[in-house]
Design an enzyme around this catalytic site. Structure first.
Site, short mmCIF file in Angstrom:
data_model
loop_
_atom_site.label_atom_id
_atom_site.label_comp_id
_atom_site.label_asym_id
_atom_site.label_seq_id
_atom_site.Cartn_x
_atom_site.Cartn_y
_atom_site.Cartn_z
N ASN A 9 34.52 47.01 50.43
CA ASN A 9 34.64 47.68 50.11
C ASN A 9 32.99 47.73 49.47
O ASN A 9 32.61 47.47 48.95
CB ASN A 9 35.05 47.79 48.56
CG ASN A 9 34.39 49.78 47.91
OD1 ASN A 9 33.64 50.60 48.42
ND2 ASN A 9 35.03 49.23 46.21
N HIS A 95 40.41 53.47 42.45
CA HIS A 95 39.56 52.02 42.95
C HIS A 95 38.97 52.01 40.93
O HIS A 95 38.85 53.26 40.21
CB HIS A 95 37.94 51.91 43.29
CG HIS A 95 37.70 50.61 43.30
ND1 HIS A 95 36.98 50.72 42.30
CD2 HIS A 95 37.73 49.58 44.06
CE1 HIS A 95 36.54 49.20 42.04
NE2 HIS A 95 37.00 49.10 43.46
N GLU A 97 36.36 51.73 39.99
CA GLU A 97 35.18 52.67 39.51
C GLU A 97 35.38 54.21 39.06
O GLU A 97 34.93 54.73 38.76
CB GLU A 97 34.25 52.32 40.37
CG GLU A 97 34.13 50.17 39.42
CD GLU A 97 32.83 49.61 41.04
OE1 GLU A 97 33.13 50.63 42.34
OE2 GLU A 97 32.66 48.76 41.32
N GLU A 167 43.77 44.75 41.19
CA GLU A 167 41.71 44.46 41.26
C GLU A 167 41.54 44.17 40.12
O GLU A 167 41.75 45.34 38.72
CB GLU A 167 41.19 45.18 41.45
CG GLU A 167 40.79 45.21 43.28
CD GLU A 167 39.97 45.81 43.88
OE1 GLU A 167 39.12 44.99 44.58
OE2 GLU A 167 39.93 47.36 43.76
N GLY A 173 33.04 42.89 40.60
CA GLY A 173 31.36 41.63 40.73
C GLY A 173 31.10 41.51 39.73
O GLY A 173 29.85 41.32 38.56
C1 PEP Z 1 35.97 45.76 44.16
O1 PEP Z 1 34.74 46.32 44.22
O2 PEP Z 1 36.79 46.28 44.96
C2 PEP Z 1 35.36 44.32 44.35
C3 PEP Z 1 36.78 42.99 44.31
O3 PEP Z 1 34.22 43.86 44.48
P1 PEP Z 1 33.85 42.23 44.06
O4 PEP Z 1 34.60 41.34 45.95
O5 PEP Z 1 32.15 42.28 44.60
O6 PEP Z 1 34.33 41.84 42.85
#
Ligand code: PEP
Length: 250
Positions: A9, A95, A97, A167, A173
C-alpha cells in the site's frame, strides 16, 4: 482459493517516475508459485504501472479507494468503471486511515464493497482495532463487529473475490508489530467468525493478511503462522530492496 499474498500500500507516496520504476522492478521478479503480489498505487499512476504489472501473471494492481456511485457529479471522486478501464484488479476498502481520517463508517464501506464486486473487481477489505480497544482486551468483539457490519451482506460466492487484511491500528506505521502469536490468534478468530456465517469451505478459502509494520526482518515469522496468508505492507513496500524480500518470505 487461499493464496499467499504480498500486498503493498503505497498510500500518498512516490511520484510518477518512482512509481513506474518500482512497479517495473517488482513485475520483473519471478514470484514464487502459489504467491500473488498486489501493488496499491496512487490514482494518477495506476495506468502507467499497469503497463508493468500486466506483464506478470502473478502481479496485480490495486487502487486505494473508490467511490461507490456509478458515475455523475461527484467532483474529485473516481468510479469503479474508471478504475477497471485502467487495469485495476483490486480495491482496498476500509483501511484504518480512510475510516479515521475520512470518517468512512461501516455502512459506507459495505456499500463500497458491494459496488466493487458488482463492478467485477476484487477487494482487500481491512479491519483492525485501535490501541484503546486492545488495551481493554476487546479486540475480538471489535473486529467481529467490523466484519458483520461491513461484509456479512455478501453471499458465499461473493466472498471468493475478497481478501481480508487484519491491521491493528497501533501497529500501522509505528514500527510496533503485533507478535506472530497475536496475529495468529486474531486471524483464527476471524476465520471462525467467517465459518459461522459463510461455512467451512468459504472460511478456509479466504486469504487473511496481516498488516502493521511488516518488514523483511519479521515477515517470515508472521507469515509462517497457520492462519496468516501474507501481509498488507505500507512503509516497506515503497522500496524494491525491502518489498522483494517480503515477497520471498513464504
Ligand atoms: C498499512 O498502511 O496498511 C500498513 C500496514 O503500513 P505499515 O506497513 O507502514 O505499518
Amino acid at each position: 482459493m487461499r493464496k499467499n499474498i504480498a500486498a503493498g500500500n503505497w498510500k500518498m507516496n512516490l511520484d510518477l517516475d518512482a512509481s513506474v520504476s518500482l512497479a517495473q522492478q517488482i513485475s520483473e521478479q519471478s514470484v514464487p508459485a502459489g504467491t500473488a503480489v498486489i501493488l496499491g498505487v496512487p490514482f494518477p499512476f495506476l495506468f502507467s504501472c499497469s503497463l508493468h504489472t500486466g506483464t506478470n501473471p502473478n502481479v496485480f494492481l490495486a487502487a486505494q479507494n473508490c467511490n461507490e456511485q456509478e458515475s455523475g457529479a461527484y467532483t474529485g471522486e473516481v468510479s469503479l468503471k474508471q478504475l477497471k478501464s485502467v487495469g485495476v484488479d483490486y480495491i482496498i476498502i476500509g483501511h484504518s486511515e480512510r475510516r479515521e481520517i475520512f470518517n468512512e463508517a461501516d455502512e459506507l464501506l459495505a456499500k463500497k464493497l458491494t459496488a466493487v464486486l458488482d463492478a467485477g473487481l476484487k477487494c482487500i477489505f481491512c479491519c483492525g482495532e485501535p490501541l484503546s480497544v486492545r488495551e481493554a482486551n476487546e479486540q475480538s468483539a471489535y473486529v467481529e463487529a467490523q466484519l458483520k457490519n461491513g461484509m456479512f451482506h455478501l453471499t458465499e460466492q461473493q466472498l471468493e473475490s475478497v481478501i481480508l487484511a487484519y491491521e491493528p491500528i497501533w501497529a500501522i506505521g509505528t514500527g510496533k508489530t503485533a507478535s506472530p502469536e497475536q496475529a495468529q490468534e486474531m486471524h483464527a478468530h476471524i476465520r471462525s467468525v467467517l465459518k459461522n456465517k459463510f461455512g467451512a469451505a468459504a472460511s478456509e478459502g479466504i486469504s487473511i493478511l496481516y498488516g502493521g509494520s511488516v518488514k523483511p526482518a519479521n515477515a517470515k515469522e508472521i507469515f509462517a503462522k497457520n492462519d496468516v496468508d501474507g501481509g498488507l505492507v505500507g512503509g516497506a513496500s515503497l522500496k524494491a530492496e525491502t518489498f522483494i524480500p517480503i515477497i520471498n518470505s513464504f
